[in-house]
Design a protein around this motif. Sequence first.
Motif, PDB file in Angstrom:
ATOM      1  N   LEU A 167      27.418  81.276  19.319  1.00  0.00           N
ATOM      2  CA  LEU A 167      26.763  81.077  18.030  1.00  0.00           C
ATOM      3  C   LEU A 167      27.467  79.994  17.228  1.00  0.00           C
ATOM      4  CD1 LEU A 167      24.604  82.066  15.989  1.00  0.00           C
ATOM      5  CD2 LEU A 167      26.409  83.507  15.002  1.00  0.00           C
ATOM      6  N   PHE A 202      14.381  81.495  23.084  1.00  0.00           N
ATOM      7  CA  PHE A 202      15.214  80.290  23.017  1.00  0.00           C
ATOM      8  C   PHE A 202      14.384  79.033  23.224  1.00  0.00           C
ATOM      9  CE2 PHE A 202      19.628  81.725  22.913  1.00  0.00           C
ATOM     10  CZ  PHE A 202      19.487  83.071  23.202  1.00  0.00           C
ATOM     11  N   GLY A 236      30.084  74.298  31.627  1.00  0.00           N
ATOM     12  CA  GLY A 236      30.835  75.341  32.329  1.00  0.00           C
ATOM     13  C   GLY A 236      31.120  76.578  31.506  1.00  0.00           C
ATOM     14  N   LYS A 237      30.579  76.646  30.305  1.00  0.00           N
ATOM     15  CA  LYS A 237      30.811  77.791  29.412  1.00  0.00           C
ATOM     16  C   LYS A 237      29.496  78.452  29.044  1.00  0.00           C
ATOM     17  CE  LYS A 237      35.218  76.753  29.038  1.00  0.00           C
ATOM     18  NZ  LYS A 237      36.270  77.623  29.649  1.00  0.00           N
ATOM     19  N   GLY A 238      29.591  79.661  28.496  1.00  0.00           N
ATOM     20  CA  GLY A 238      28.412  80.316  27.972  1.00  0.00           C
ATOM     21  C   GLY A 238      28.109  79.829  26.569  1.00  0.00           C
ATOM     22  N   PRO A 239      26.851  79.957  26.133  1.00  0.00           N
ATOM     23  CA  PRO A 239      26.508  79.581  24.754  1.00  0.00           C
ATOM     24  C   PRO A 239      27.273  80.444  23.754  1.00  0.00           C
ATOM     25  CG  PRO A 239      24.538  79.868  26.106  1.00  0.00           C
ATOM     26  CD  PRO A 239      25.687  80.412  26.897  1.00  0.00           C
ATOM     27  N   PHE A 263      21.098  74.984  21.586  1.00  0.00           N
ATOM     28  CA  PHE A 263      19.883  75.781  21.716  1.00  0.00           C
ATOM     29  C   PHE A 263      19.518  76.373  20.370  1.00  0.00           C
ATOM     30  CE2 PHE A 263      19.399  75.968  26.277  1.00  0.00           C
ATOM     31  CZ  PHE A 263      20.677  75.844  26.778  1.00  0.00           C
ATOM     32  N   ASP A 301      14.393  75.041  24.711  1.00  0.00           N
ATOM     33  CA  ASP A 301      14.836  74.555  26.022  1.00  0.00           C
ATOM     34  C   ASP A 301      16.185  73.842  25.984  1.00  0.00           C
ATOM     35  OD1 ASP A 301      11.534  73.760  27.365  1.00  0.00           O
ATOM     36  OD2 ASP A 301      12.701  75.618  27.344  1.00  0.00           O
ATOM     37  N   GLN A 326      26.700  75.079  23.516  1.00  0.00           N
ATOM     38  CA  GLN A 326      27.195  75.362  24.861  1.00  0.00           C
ATOM     39  C   GLN A 326      27.915  74.141  25.431  1.00  0.00           C
ATOM     40  OE1 GLN A 326      24.260  75.994  27.966  1.00  0.00           O
ATOM     41  NE2 GLN A 326      25.630  77.349  29.102  1.00  0.00           N
ATOM     42  N   TYR A 342      22.835  77.937  18.936  1.00  0.00           N
ATOM     43  CA  TYR A 342      23.958  78.162  19.832  1.00  0.00           C
ATOM     44  C   TYR A 342      24.438  76.824  20.386  1.00  0.00           C
ATOM     45  CZ  TYR A 342      22.781  83.140  19.851  1.00  0.00           C
ATOM     46  OH  TYR A 342      22.532  84.443  19.475  1.00  0.00           O
TER      47      TYR A 342
END
Lengths: 112, 111
Positions: free
Chosen positions: A46, A102, A41-44, A89, A104, A38, A36
């Motif tokens: 794919l 996940f 300020g955003k979500g992860p 990630f 780290d 990221q 993923y």
Amino acid sequence: QQQVKQSPQSLIVQKGGISIINCAYENTAFDYFPWYQQFPGKGPALLIAIRPDVSEKKEGRFTISFNKSAKQFSLHIMDSQPGDSATYFCAASQRNAGKSTFGDGTTLTVKP
Amino acid sequence: NAGVTQTPKFRVLKTGQSMTLLCAQDMNHEYMYWYRQDPGMGLRLIHYSVGEGTTAKGEVPDGYNVSRLKKQNFLLGLESAAPSQTSVYFCASRTSQETQYFGPGTRLLVL
């Protein structure tokens, strides 16, 4: 007990270089390995994923290499660009197990 | 499709206050998840649900409760907020395929 270990924690690469991020897992029942991406300020989201029946998967500049015997997989970013600067990630999951594990995360900085 | 949405985007709480974070998805996904993200610690699973009416604990469930009364919604509750719960909270959902779709996150500051 951490089942997915990711390294390095941070990575600085020059524009045009190759970025490599590694992950190692312990549970041999895992059968799906996504990466993923990221942005701040955003979500992860794919980026690319692989199943253990293949050793490599390529999508554009992004490649996953998978070594089942070593229980390791890695993300290679070819011709790295400043726009690739983000946190990456790795993850691992078992079909129908309900949840993923996940790593780290690795903060990648690509310098212009 | 809006995908996965989270409400609110940002919230400041005082220690001891309660609040509920709302996650909604319009993709008809069975599985839903709540994670917290802290610097250097990646994504840690708080609670998850494998279907409407079901919930299960993740790796850091203490101090949180969840409910999945409707398939499209997954609520995360903090009954008595503590400064240690200052974090960014992400909701995610997926089908039987393993790819998770994440929301934009909720930033929570507990003073």
